[in-house]
Design an enzyme around this catalytic site. Sequence first.
Site, PDB file in Angstrom:
ATOM      1  N   CYS A 101       6.550   4.597   9.375  1.00 41.00           N
ATOM      2  CA  CYS A 101       6.920   3.565   8.508  1.00 41.00           C
ATOM      3  C   CYS A 101       8.408   4.047   7.884  1.00 41.00           C
ATOM      4  CB  CYS A 101       6.037   3.516   7.136  1.00 41.00           C
ATOM      5  SG  CYS A 101       4.497   2.628   7.631  1.00 41.00           S
TER       6      CYS A 101
ATOM      7  N   GLU B  44       0.675  -1.265   0.017  1.00 39.32           N
ATOM      8  CA  GLU B  44       0.083   0.036  -0.067  1.00 39.32           C
ATOM      9  C   GLU B  44       1.109   1.223   0.048  1.00 39.32           C
ATOM     10  OE1 GLU B  44      -3.248   0.243  -0.483  1.00 39.32           O
ATOM     11  OE2 GLU B  44      -2.548   2.406  -0.823  1.00 39.32           O
TER      12      GLU B  44
HETATM   13  P1  NAD Z   1      -1.843  -0.575  12.532  1.00 46.92           P
HETATM   14  O1  NAD Z   1      -1.092  -0.954  13.934  1.00 46.92           O
HETATM   15  O2  NAD Z   1      -2.659   0.813  12.655  1.00 46.92           O
HETATM   16  O3  NAD Z   1      -3.086  -1.491  12.452  1.00 46.92           O
HETATM   17  C1  NAD Z   1      -2.614  -2.918  12.623  1.00 46.92           C
HETATM   18  C2  NAD Z   1      -3.677  -3.732  13.218  1.00 46.92           C
HETATM   19  O4  NAD Z   1      -3.250  -5.176  13.255  1.00 46.92           O
HETATM   20  C3  NAD Z   1      -3.945  -3.527  14.654  1.00 46.92           C
HETATM   21  O5  NAD Z   1      -5.055  -3.006  15.126  1.00 46.92           O
HETATM   22  C4  NAD Z   1      -3.687  -4.894  15.213  1.00 46.92           C
HETATM   23  O6  NAD Z   1      -4.539  -5.112  16.451  1.00 46.92           O
HETATM   24  C5  NAD Z   1      -4.125  -5.801  14.144  1.00 46.92           C
HETATM   25  N1  NAD Z   1      -3.606  -7.117  14.461  1.00 46.92           N
HETATM   26  C6  NAD Z   1      -2.351  -7.628  14.633  1.00 46.92           C
HETATM   27  N2  NAD Z   1      -1.952  -8.650  14.669  1.00 46.92           N
HETATM   28  C7  NAD Z   1      -3.341  -9.432  14.412  1.00 46.92           C
HETATM   29  C8  NAD Z   1      -3.832 -10.571  14.441  1.00 46.92           C
HETATM   30  N3  NAD Z   1      -2.914 -11.521  14.379  1.00 46.92           N
HETATM   31  N4  NAD Z   1      -4.980 -10.698  14.095  1.00 46.92           N
HETATM   32  C9  NAD Z   1      -5.996  -9.946  13.855  1.00 46.92           C
HETATM   33  N5  NAD Z   1      -5.452  -8.459  13.967  1.00 46.92           N
HETATM   34  C10 NAD Z   1      -4.199  -8.306  14.349  1.00 46.92           C
HETATM   35  O7  NAD Z   1      -0.646  -0.660  11.298  1.00 46.92           O
HETATM   36  P2  NAD Z   1      -0.962   0.169   9.945  1.00 46.92           P
HETATM   37  O8  NAD Z   1      -0.541   1.714  10.103  1.00 46.92           O
HETATM   38  O9  NAD Z   1      -2.319  -0.082   9.437  1.00 46.92           O
HETATM   39  O10 NAD Z   1       0.098  -0.791   9.139  1.00 46.92           O
HETATM   40  C11 NAD Z   1      -0.052  -1.960   8.812  1.00 46.92           C
HETATM   41  C12 NAD Z   1       0.835  -2.290   7.931  1.00 46.92           C
HETATM   42  O11 NAD Z   1       0.822  -1.385   6.459  1.00 46.92           O
HETATM   43  C13 NAD Z   1       2.331  -2.226   8.295  1.00 46.92           C
HETATM   44  O12 NAD Z   1       3.063  -3.156   7.662  1.00 46.92           O
HETATM   45  C14 NAD Z   1       2.678  -1.101   7.716  1.00 46.92           C
HETATM   46  O13 NAD Z   1       4.207  -1.006   7.372  1.00 46.92           O
HETATM   47  C15 NAD Z   1       2.079  -0.679   6.364  1.00 46.92           C
HETATM   48  N6  NAD Z   1       1.742   0.493   5.902  1.00 46.92           N
HETATM   49  C16 NAD Z   1       1.432   1.556   6.519  1.00 46.92           C
HETATM   50  C17 NAD Z   1       0.952   2.714   6.061  1.00 46.92           C
HETATM   51  C18 NAD Z   1       0.335   3.814   6.965  1.00 46.92           C
HETATM   52  O14 NAD Z   1       0.248   4.999   6.566  1.00 46.92           O
HETATM   53  N7  NAD Z   1       0.240   3.839   8.273  1.00 46.92           N
HETATM   54  C19 NAD Z   1       0.949   2.846   4.776  1.00 46.92           C
HETATM   55  C20 NAD Z   1       1.393   1.959   3.988  1.00 46.92           C
HETATM   56  C21 NAD Z   1       1.625   0.614   4.574  1.00 46.92           C
HETATM   57  C1  UGA Z   2       4.390   7.651   3.661  1.00 50.29           C
HETATM   58  C2  UGA Z   2       4.699   7.448   2.165  1.00 50.29           C
HETATM   59  O1  UGA Z   2       4.423   8.620   1.452  1.00 50.29           O
HETATM   60  C3  UGA Z   2       3.503   6.277   1.645  1.00 50.29           C
HETATM   61  O2  UGA Z   2       3.424   6.515   0.380  1.00 50.29           O
HETATM   62  C4  UGA Z   2       3.708   5.074   2.316  1.00 50.29           C
HETATM   63  O3  UGA Z   2       2.456   4.369   1.859  1.00 50.29           O
HETATM   64  C5  UGA Z   2       3.661   5.430   3.971  1.00 50.29           C
HETATM   65  O4  UGA Z   2       4.645   6.215   4.202  1.00 50.29           O
HETATM   66  C6  UGA Z   2       3.953   4.234   4.298  1.00 50.29           C
HETATM   67  O5  UGA Z   2       4.462   3.186   3.993  1.00 50.29           O
HETATM   68  O6  UGA Z   2       3.520   4.085   5.637  1.00 50.29           O
HETATM   69  P1  UGA Z   2       3.427   8.828   5.411  1.00 50.29           P
HETATM   70  O7  UGA Z   2       4.165   8.439   6.548  1.00 50.29           O
HETATM   71  O8  UGA Z   2       1.909   8.775   5.761  1.00 50.29           O
HETATM   72  O9  UGA Z   2       3.211   8.332   3.970  1.00 50.29           O
HETATM   73  O10 UGA Z   2       3.189  10.467   5.150  1.00 50.29           O
HETATM   74  P2  UGA Z   2       4.412  11.236   4.308  1.00 50.29           P
HETATM   75  O11 UGA Z   2       3.443  12.295   3.625  1.00 50.29           O
HETATM   76  O12 UGA Z   2       5.086  10.489   3.446  1.00 50.29           O
HETATM   77  O13 UGA Z   2       4.943  11.896   5.362  1.00 50.29           O
HETATM   78  C7  UGA Z   2       5.996  11.338   6.006  1.00 50.29           C
HETATM   79  C8  UGA Z   2       6.955  12.208   6.859  1.00 50.29           C
HETATM   80  O14 UGA Z   2       7.785  13.051   6.187  1.00 50.29           O
HETATM   81  C9  UGA Z   2       6.235  13.331   7.864  1.00 50.29           C
HETATM   82  O15 UGA Z   2       6.656  13.531   9.118  1.00 50.29           O
HETATM   83  C10 UGA Z   2       6.233  14.363   6.873  1.00 50.29           C
HETATM   84  O16 UGA Z   2       6.081  15.874   7.580  1.00 50.29           O
HETATM   85  C11 UGA Z   2       7.702  14.413   6.605  1.00 50.29           C
HETATM   86  N1  UGA Z   2       7.880  15.229   5.083  1.00 50.29           N
HETATM   87  C12 UGA Z   2       7.336  14.933   4.117  1.00 50.29           C
HETATM   88  C13 UGA Z   2       8.475  16.182   5.280  1.00 50.29           C
HETATM   89  O17 UGA Z   2       9.396  16.624   6.089  1.00 50.29           O
HETATM   90  N2  UGA Z   2       8.916  16.954   4.297  1.00 50.29           N
HETATM   91  C14 UGA Z   2       8.363  16.650   3.081  1.00 50.29           C
HETATM   92  O18 UGA Z   2       8.772  17.295   1.711  1.00 50.29           O
HETATM   93  C15 UGA Z   2       7.591  15.683   2.701  1.00 50.29           C
END
Ligand code: NAD
Ligand code: UGA
Length: 460
Positions: free
Chosen positions: A274, A163
Site C-alpha cells: 500500500c 481500513e
Molecule cells: P488482496 O489482493 O489481498 O485481496 C483482494 C481480493 O479481492 C482478492 O482475493 C481478489 O480475488 C478479490 N476480488 C477482486 N475483484 C473481485 C470481484 N469483482 N469479486 C470478488 N472478489 C474480487 O488485497 P488487500 O490487501 O486485502 O487490499 C484490499 C484493499 O484494502 C486495497 O484497496 C488496499 O489498498 C486496502 N488496504 C489494504 C491493507 C493491507 O494491509 N493489505 C490495509 C488497509 C487497506
Molecule cells: C500500513 C499502515 O501502517 C496501515 O495503517 C495501513 O492500513 C496499511 O499500510 C495499508 O493501507 O495497507 P503495513 O504496510 O501493513 O501497514 O505495515 P507497516 O507496519 O506500516 O509497515 C510498512 C513498511 O514500512 C514495512 O516494510 C516496514 O518494515 C516499514 N517500516 C515501518 C520501517 O521501515 N520503519 C518503521 O519505523 C516502520
Amino acid sequence: MKNIKKIACIGAGYVGGPTMAVVAQHCPHIQVTIVDLNEARIAAWNDENLDNLPVYEPGLDAVVAEARGRNLFFSTDITKAIDEADMIFISVNTPTKTYGKGKGQAADLKYIELCARQIAAVSTTDKIVVEKSTLPVRTAAALKSILNNTGNGVKFDILSNPEFLAEGTAVTDLQNPDRVLIGGEDAEAIQALVNVYANWVPADRILTTNLWSSELSKLVANAFLAQRVSSINAISELCEKTEANVDEVSHAIGMDSRIGSKFLKASVGFGGSCFQKDILNLVYIARSYGLTAVADYWEQVIIMNDHQKSRFAQKIIHTMYNTVNGKKIAFLGWAFKKDTNDTRESAAIYVADHLLDEEAEIVIYDPKVTEDQVYKDLDYLATRSPEANRRLVTVVNTPTEAILDAHAIAILTEWDEFKAYDWQAIKVQMKKPSFVFDGRKLLNSKEMRSLGFDYYAIGE
Ligand code: NAD
Ligand code: UGA
C-alpha cells in the site's frame, strides 16, 4: 433506522478476511459472508486446518475458529451474498495501473467498478455500500453514478470506511483501533455502520466525516507514515558518513512528544502493498489538479525509498570487493515485515534483483514465505528469464541450509527468530571473511563484531 442483520464483503484478502472475521466475532447477531472470485482462496478460508488460512496473522486462527460456521461464512456465491445483504463492504484490490492513462501512478479501479456493476445488477432490496478498499478521493461519486443508474428502484447509500490495520498486527489493530473512520452523506446509513462498530469500539474512537475527507484521509495517513520512514532512512545515510548512530538519533528525536517515537526505525526501505501505491495515487491526483509542487513533494518519499533499497544492494557489492559473481549470499527474510507471509513490494525483492544482475547466488530463508511465492515475485519483475531466476536463487526451509558456506548474510526482514540464533555457531559455518549486512539493524553490532563478523548495519 436500518438494523443490519446481514453483511456481505466482496474480497477475501488481507483486509476483507481479518476485518470481517473480527466483525463476526463481536457481532454474533449479524451474519457475515465474505465472497471472492478466487476459489482457491475461499477453499483455504474454509480449510479445517487453521494453519492453511490464506492470510497469516497472529491470533487470526482463533478468531476464525470462534466465528466460522456460526455467523461467519466464506463463499464464491457472490450474487447470493449481495442479494441477501443489508450492507455490502467492497474490499477488493486497487493496484497501481499498469496500462493506459495514469500507468504506473493512478489506482486501477476496474475491480471496484466490476463490484459496483454486479451489486447494481443483482440487488432487489435497499443496500448500504461501504468502500473498505483504499480509493482515490471522489471515487464514491463514480460508485454512486453506477449504482443509481440501474433503474431498478433500489436505494443505495454509499459510505467510506477505510481500513487502517497494519499487517502482522491486524487482529490487535482491529480489536482495538486508534480510530474507525466513517464518511458519508446519509445520517441513517452512517449510524447503521457506527452501530456495527459500537459492539466493540468505544464511541469516542468512531469518527464521522464527509465522504471526501474520509477517502482522502486514508491516502494521507499512509503518506505521512511512509514519509517518516523515508525521512529516517535519509538520515541513516548521513549517519553512516558521520559516525552518528541512527537508532540513537531516532530515540533522541522521538522523545520529543511533538515528533513521537513510532515509525522511526531505519530500514532497507518500506515495502507492502500500500505505501507506494497510495502515495503514487496521491501524486497522480495532485498532478491531475495541476498541483505540481504538491505532487513533487510527495513523490520524493518514493524516490528516497528506491534509493535506500538500491543503496543497500550497492553496499553489499562494494564491500565484497566489488564482485558478488558466483558468491553465495544468504537472505534472512523475504516478507515485507515480520509476522506476515505477505511479500508485496518487499524491499528484499529489489535488493535481490540488483544482486542477481551481478550474478550472485542467493539462498533465501523466510519462516512464512513459500518457494513458489519467491519465484513469482522475481519473475514478475521480468528483469531476467524465469530459468535464470531458478538457476541463481534457491529457497530453503531452514536457516542452517541458507547459511552453510555463505560468503555473506543479508537480513531483509526483522523476524524475531533471527535475533535468537546462535551467531557464534553460524560464524563457523560461513566462508571467511564472514559478512553480515543488517538491513533492519536487528542485531547488536558490538557483539557481532566481537564474534568476528564483518558486520554492516543500516545507519551505523
Ligand atoms: P488482496 O489482493 O489481498 O485481496 C483482494 C481480493 O479481492 C482478492 O482475493 C481478489 O480475488 C478479490 N476480488 C477482486 N475483484 C473481485 C470481484 N469483482 N469479486 C470478488 N472478489 C474480487 O488485497 P488487500 O490487501 O486485502 O487490499 C484490499 C484493499 O484494502 C486495497 O484497496 C488496499 O489498498 C486496502 N488496504 C489494504 C491493507 C493491507 O494491509 N493489505 C490495509 C488497509 C487497506
Ligand atoms: C500500513 C499502515 O501502517 C496501515 O495503517 C495501513 O492500513 C496499511 O499500510 C495499508 O493501507 O495497507 P503495513 O504496510 O501493513 O501497514 O505495515 P507497516 O507496519 O506500516 O509497515 C510498512 C513498511 O514500512 C514495512 O516494510 C516496514 O518494515 C516499514 N517500516 C515501518 C520501517 O521501515 N520503519 C518503521 O519505523 C516502520
